[in-house]
Design an enzyme around this catalytic site. Structure first.
Site, PDB file in Angstrom:
ATOM      1  N   HIS A 115     -24.309 -25.301  61.342  1.00  0.00           N
ATOM      2  CA  HIS A 115     -24.391 -24.203  62.281  1.00  0.00           C
ATOM      3  C   HIS A 115     -25.064 -23.042  61.890  1.00  0.00           C
ATOM      4  O   HIS A 115     -25.761 -22.391  62.528  1.00  0.00           O
ATOM      5  CB  HIS A 115     -22.991 -23.842  62.816  1.00  0.00           C
ATOM      6  CG  HIS A 115     -22.367 -25.001  63.430  1.00  0.00           C
ATOM      7  ND1 HIS A 115     -22.779 -25.633  64.602  1.00  0.00           N
ATOM      8  CD2 HIS A 115     -20.797 -25.676  63.461  1.00  0.00           C
ATOM      9  CE1 HIS A 115     -22.007 -26.551  64.885  1.00  0.00           C
ATOM     10  NE2 HIS A 115     -21.006 -26.738  64.294  1.00  0.00           N
TER      11      HIS A 115
ATOM     12  N   ASP B 151     -29.080 -29.389  69.560  1.00  0.00           N
ATOM     13  CA  ASP B 151     -28.106 -30.318  69.116  1.00  0.00           C
ATOM     14  C   ASP B 151     -28.576 -30.772  67.707  1.00  0.00           C
ATOM     15  O   ASP B 151     -29.745 -31.003  67.295  1.00  0.00           O
ATOM     16  CB  ASP B 151     -27.927 -31.363  70.007  1.00  0.00           C
ATOM     17  CG  ASP B 151     -27.012 -32.183  70.092  1.00  0.00           C
ATOM     18  OD1 ASP B 151     -25.758 -31.936  69.313  1.00  0.00           O
ATOM     19  OD2 ASP B 151     -26.823 -33.408  70.538  1.00  0.00           O
TER      20      ASP B 151
ATOM     21  N   LEU C 141     -39.471 -10.952  76.563  1.00  0.00           N
ATOM     22  CA  LEU C 141     -38.794 -12.278  76.912  1.00  0.00           C
ATOM     23  C   LEU C 141     -37.500 -12.013  77.231  1.00  0.00           C
ATOM     24  O   LEU C 141     -36.693 -11.354  76.969  1.00  0.00           O
ATOM     25  CB  LEU C 141     -38.772 -12.957  75.529  1.00  0.00           C
ATOM     26  CG  LEU C 141     -38.037 -14.303  75.323  1.00  0.00           C
ATOM     27  CD1 LEU C 141     -38.884 -15.621  76.059  1.00  0.00           C
ATOM     28  CD2 LEU C 141     -37.636 -14.877  73.994  1.00  0.00           C
TER      29      LEU C 141
ATOM     30  N   GLU D  43     -39.128 -30.644  83.433  1.00  0.00           N
ATOM     31  CA  GLU D  43     -39.767 -31.799  82.578  1.00  0.00           C
ATOM     32  C   GLU D  43     -38.901 -31.798  81.176  1.00  0.00           C
ATOM     33  O   GLU D  43     -38.574 -30.828  80.648  1.00  0.00           O
ATOM     34  CB  GLU D  43     -41.037 -31.475  82.032  1.00  0.00           C
ATOM     35  CG  GLU D  43     -42.132 -31.526  83.302  1.00  0.00           C
ATOM     36  CD  GLU D  43     -42.191 -32.568  84.107  1.00  0.00           C
ATOM     37  OE1 GLU D  43     -42.025 -34.059  83.355  1.00  0.00           O
ATOM     38  OE2 GLU D  43     -42.408 -32.911  85.268  1.00  0.00           O
TER      39      GLU D  43
ATOM     40  N   ASN E 231     -26.788 -30.070  64.718  1.00  0.00           N
ATOM     41  CA  ASN E 231     -26.419 -29.175  63.471  1.00  0.00           C
ATOM     42  C   ASN E 231     -25.355 -29.795  62.603  1.00  0.00           C
ATOM     43  O   ASN E 231     -25.584 -29.974  61.138  1.00  0.00           O
ATOM     44  CB  ASN E 231     -25.632 -27.871  63.897  1.00  0.00           C
ATOM     45  CG  ASN E 231     -26.351 -27.061  64.696  1.00  0.00           C
ATOM     46  OD1 ASN E 231     -27.714 -27.119  64.782  1.00  0.00           O
ATOM     47  ND2 ASN E 231     -25.609 -25.729  65.099  1.00  0.00           N
TER      48      ASN E 231
HETATM   49  C1  IPE Z   1     -24.373 -29.985  73.880  1.00  0.00           C
HETATM   50  O1  IPE Z   1     -24.193 -30.642  72.603  1.00  0.00           O
HETATM   51  C2  IPE Z   1     -23.828 -28.666  73.753  1.00  0.00           C
HETATM   52  C3  IPE Z   1     -24.705 -27.915  72.890  1.00  0.00           C
HETATM   53  C4  IPE Z   1     -25.663 -27.997  72.273  1.00  0.00           C
HETATM   54  C5  IPE Z   1     -24.155 -26.446  72.817  1.00  0.00           C
HETATM   55  P1  IPE Z   1     -22.933 -31.682  72.205  1.00  0.00           P
HETATM   56  O2  IPE Z   1     -23.035 -31.906  71.062  1.00  0.00           O
HETATM   57  O3  IPE Z   1     -21.506 -30.710  72.684  1.00  0.00           O
HETATM   58  O4  IPE Z   1     -22.768 -32.774  73.208  1.00  0.00           O
HETATM   59  P2  IPE Z   1     -22.525 -34.272  73.062  1.00  0.00           P
HETATM   60  O5  IPE Z   1     -20.991 -34.299  72.756  1.00  0.00           O
HETATM   61  O6  IPE Z   1     -23.378 -34.775  72.048  1.00  0.00           O
HETATM   62  O7  IPE Z   1     -22.553 -35.020  74.518  1.00  0.00           O
HETATM   63  C1  IPE Z   2     -24.898 -28.417  68.217  1.00  0.00           C
HETATM   64  O1  IPE Z   2     -24.817 -29.247  67.048  1.00  0.00           O
HETATM   65  C2  IPE Z   2     -24.214 -27.232  68.106  1.00  0.00           C
HETATM   66  C3  IPE Z   2     -23.023 -27.076  69.132  1.00  0.00           C
HETATM   67  C4  IPE Z   2     -22.888 -28.198  69.866  1.00  0.00           C
HETATM   68  C5  IPE Z   2     -22.248 -25.953  69.075  1.00  0.00           C
HETATM   69  P1  IPE Z   2     -23.609 -30.165  66.921  1.00  0.00           P
HETATM   70  O2  IPE Z   2     -22.235 -29.527  66.442  1.00  0.00           O
HETATM   71  O3  IPE Z   2     -23.257 -30.885  68.258  1.00  0.00           O
HETATM   72  O4  IPE Z   2     -24.022 -31.270  65.742  1.00  0.00           O
HETATM   73  P2  IPE Z   2     -23.801 -32.870  66.165  1.00  0.00           P
HETATM   74  O5  IPE Z   2     -24.267 -33.212  67.199  1.00  0.00           O
HETATM   75  O6  IPE Z   2     -22.354 -33.269  65.659  1.00  0.00           O
HETATM   76  O7  IPE Z   2     -24.879 -33.272  64.925  1.00  0.00           O
HETATM   77 MG    MG Z   3     -23.858 -32.575  69.056  1.00  0.00          MG
END
Ligand code: IPE
Ligand code: IPE
Ligand code: MG
Length: 247
Positions: free
Chosen positions: A41, A24, A135, A211, A26
């Site tokens: 991304h 999370d 892996l 964990e 990006n």
């Molecule tokens: C969770 O992240 C999904 C992925 C990492 C693929 P999100 O960014 O979608 O989650 P929320 O919206 O912050 O809960």
């Molecule tokens: C994680 O990064 C990637 C996906 C959920 C696809 P985000 O796109 O959720 O990035 P934030 O949370 O908005 O920073």
């Molecule tokens: Mg996110």
């Protein structure tokens, strides 16, 4: 917030066999630099590569990466298209190197929702990496924990209605076998980047005793040392599984 001291794993200590990551942050990484979310991304793909290499070096046997959730389909269509194109490009670009490293890729999720070209690319990477023993990499795409459980329950209910399954015999092992992660041991360590303290519908059944390590590092910045710091944190945990002494 990054430590200057590289984390050192205790190679003789307990090693998580299965590490799962909610990748999370990006979007925030990109926004902080005034760049479009798509660039975040793209940068996140480098962290995927780093994490796979570091996992192999640490002797982790199973790595599960949450790449796209069922709920992420609700994002603006340009972002969804950009993510699908990136996944396709990743699958095409990295395939031979993953084969070389002995990484076996499985893509778990509702692939039917993916555009045919992206779907074909992920199906190809599964075929071509099959048999890798270093892996096992599970890429969770169009995945949600609740949907997985619901689908499994529907399947068991259908078998019960057909007289193939006695409802009294439905136990944890039976439900586990009906999930997308059938046969894969539960994650020992769950990492979430970007500091969010939530599960966001990820592997709800499987993480009952995982964990949890939450790091403020945004996914595109996630490094080898950050993975090792998470493993080190895991190695210091006392896993009791409800008992009063360590398992
Ligand atoms: C969770 O992240 C999904 C992925 C990492 C693929 P999100 O960014 O979608 O989650 P929320 O919206 O912050 O809960
Ligand atoms: C994680 O990064 C990637 C996906 C959920 C696809 P985000 O796109 O959720 O990035 P934030 O949370 O908005 O920073
Ligand atoms: Mg996110």
């Amino acid at each position: 917030m990054k430590s200057n001291v590289p984390a050192r794993i205790d190679m003789s200590g307990p090693m998580p066999r299965h590490v799962a990551v909610i990748m999370d942050g990006n979007g925030r990484w990109a926004r902080r630099q005034g760049l479009p979310r798509k660039t975040g991304h793209e940068a996140g793909m480098n962290a995927v590569r780093t994490t796979i290499e570091a996992s192999v070096d640490a002797g982790i046997k199973i790595l599960t990466l949450f790449a796209f959730s069922t709920d992420n389909w609700n994002r603006p269509s340009e972002e969804v298209s950009a993510l699908m194109s990136l996944l396709k490009a990743y699958a095409e670009r990295e395939c031979s190197e993953l084969v070389e490293k002995g990484v076996e890729v499985r893509v778990l999720g509702t692939l039917a929702r993916m555009q045919p070209s992206a779907r074909e690319a992920v199906e190809r990477i599964m075929r071509e990496t099959e048999g890798g023993t270093t892996l096992r990499l599970n890429l969770m795409i169009s995945y949600s924990g609740r949907e997985d459980i619901l689908t499994a329950v529907r399947r068991l209910a259908a078998r019960a209605r057909a007289g193939e399954l006695d409802p009294a015999e439905i136990d944890e092992a039976c439900l586990e076998r009906a999930l997308l992660t059938s046969g894969i041991p539960d994650p020992d360590l769950l990492i979430r980047t970007s500091g969010e303290c939530r599960i966001s519908n990820f592997m709800l059944w499987q993480i009952s005793y995982s964990e949890i390590h939450i790091t403020p590092v945004l996914w595109p910045d996630f490094s080898r040392d950050d993975l090792f710091a998470a493993v080190l944190d895991y190695q210091r945990r006392d896993r009791r599984f409800g008992r009063i002494t360590s398992a």
